[in-house]
Design an enzyme around this catalytic site. Structure first.
Site, PDB file in Angstrom:
ATOM      1  N   ASP A 277       2.138 -17.091  -4.744  1.00 57.92           N
ATOM      2  CA  ASP A 277       0.790 -17.739  -5.057  1.00 57.92           C
ATOM      3  C   ASP A 277       1.164 -18.298  -6.220  1.00 57.92           C
ATOM      4  O   ASP A 277       0.027 -19.063  -6.595  1.00 57.92           O
ATOM      5  CB  ASP A 277      -0.167 -16.738  -5.141  1.00 57.92           C
TER       6      ASP A 277
ATOM      7  N   THR B 191       5.066 -13.559  -6.994  1.00 54.21           N
ATOM      8  CA  THR B 191       4.269 -14.045  -6.081  1.00 54.21           C
ATOM      9  C   THR B 191       4.573 -14.823  -6.108  1.00 54.21           C
ATOM     10  O   THR B 191       3.679 -15.897  -6.458  1.00 54.21           O
ATOM     11  CB  THR B 191       2.661 -13.603  -6.656  1.00 54.21           C
TER      12      THR B 191
ATOM     13  N   GLY C  42       0.562  -0.804  -0.159  1.00 59.60           N
ATOM     14  CA  GLY C  42      -0.069   0.110   0.050  1.00 59.60           C
ATOM     15  C   GLY C  42       0.763   0.967  -0.280  1.00 59.60           C
ATOM     16  O   GLY C  42       1.714   1.316  -0.060  1.00 59.60           O
TER      17      GLY C  42
END
Length: 304
Positions: free
Chosen positions: A72, A70, A17
């Site tokens: 994942d 990533t 973020g």
């Protein structure tokens, strides 16, 4: 930087973020940066593309290159994200520990929770690599908890048949059956997930008690351990290929691209092509999931 490839984590640091496009591009201009390499998943690549567009608007001499990363493994188009192979290798070690715990006690049930908020690739591949798992649960396949051929019935019968059961569950599995404790979100805007491990443990304990039996459940959560270790050999090779390809592209005058392996070939992909196809998910009707079900012999719940 000598030897950093032998360490886990990243010397660059990591954050979630807080994206401020103007501030970032202003800083790049102020420091005279002309090559920017951004490492991350689809969200990071969306940010990279925004920086590329802003630099282009300002007519800055700035090349922007991405490297898909990533744990994942849910970036579209590319064959695999680096770090995934290492994560699966470490996950298998955690599953082996779960097997030992489960097989040493009556009605032993080992539950291993692995990373996978929306994609079950780590859980599925670790299950296939382990070959000791009786039940694999992933976000892409709805869970049937009760009734004949439900999870509880299957786990109970498995324990009666072989004396133990081993379960692998991705962190995002079964969300439709659970209620989040709050609407609290993390720094990236994602709702914090309820604890699937506790949910399964409570359900299984109650079911065994209703049958006059006691379940001995051992819960393993190696989530951060599997992503903190140094890259294994295959991931080290992949990292090197992706890095060299990114630098070659920038030095050749390209920008707004990401470095990846597609069909076993090193390529440069326009960043929008990555973000438009990501994140991907495990196909519940595909061959990988079919192999998982054949390996575990668990019921199919695709039509739940």
């Amino acid at each position: 930087i000598l030897g950093i490839h032998e360490r886990g984590g990243t010397i660059l640091g990591s954050s979630r973020g807080g994206f401020n496009l103007t501030k970032m591009v202003d800083s790049l201009a102020e420091k005279g940066v002309n090559q920017l390499y951004i490492i991350g998943g689809d969200g990071t690549h969306r940010g990279a593309h925004a920086i590329y567009q802003e630099a282009k608007r300002r007519k800055m001499k700035l090349a922007v290159a991405g490297i898909p990363k990533t744990i994942d493994n849910d970036c579209g188009l590319i064959d695999s994200s680096f770090g995934f192979d290492t994560a699966v290798e470490q996950a298998v070690k955690a599953i082996r520990s779960s097997v030992v715990e489960a097989t040493c006690i009556p009605n032993g049930i080992g539950i291993t929770k692995l990373m996978g908020r929306e994609a079950g690739f780590i859980a599925a591949h670790a299950t296939l690599a382990s070959r000791r798992v009786d039940l694999c649960l992933v976000p892409e396949v709805p869970m049937k908890m009760d009734g004949e051929h439900g999870i509880l019935d299957y786990v109970f019968k498995t324990c009666k048949k072989q004396g133990h059961a081993v379960i692998v569950v991705a962190e995002g599995a079964g969300l439709s059956m659970m209620t989040a404790d709050s609407k609290e979100r993390d720094e990236s805007g994602n709702i914090r997930l309820p604890t699937v491990g506790k949910f399964l443990k409570d359900k299984i304990n109650r079911y065994f008690s209703s049958k006059g039996e006691k379940a001995n459940i051992k819960f393993h959560d190696p989530s951060y351990m599997i992503r903190s270790v140094a890259a294994n050999a295959s991931d080290s090779v992949l990292c090197n290929i992706l890095a060299e390809n990114a630098v070659h592209g920038v030095m050749a005058g390209f920008t707004g691209f990401t470095s990846g392996i597609v069909n076993h070939r090193s390529v440069m992909i326009p960043i929008p092509a990555i973000t438009a196809t990501s994140p991907i998910k495990l196909n519940p009707k595909g061959r990988t999931w079919e192999r998982v079900c054949n390996e575990t012999q668990q019921p199919h719940w695709n039509n739940v």
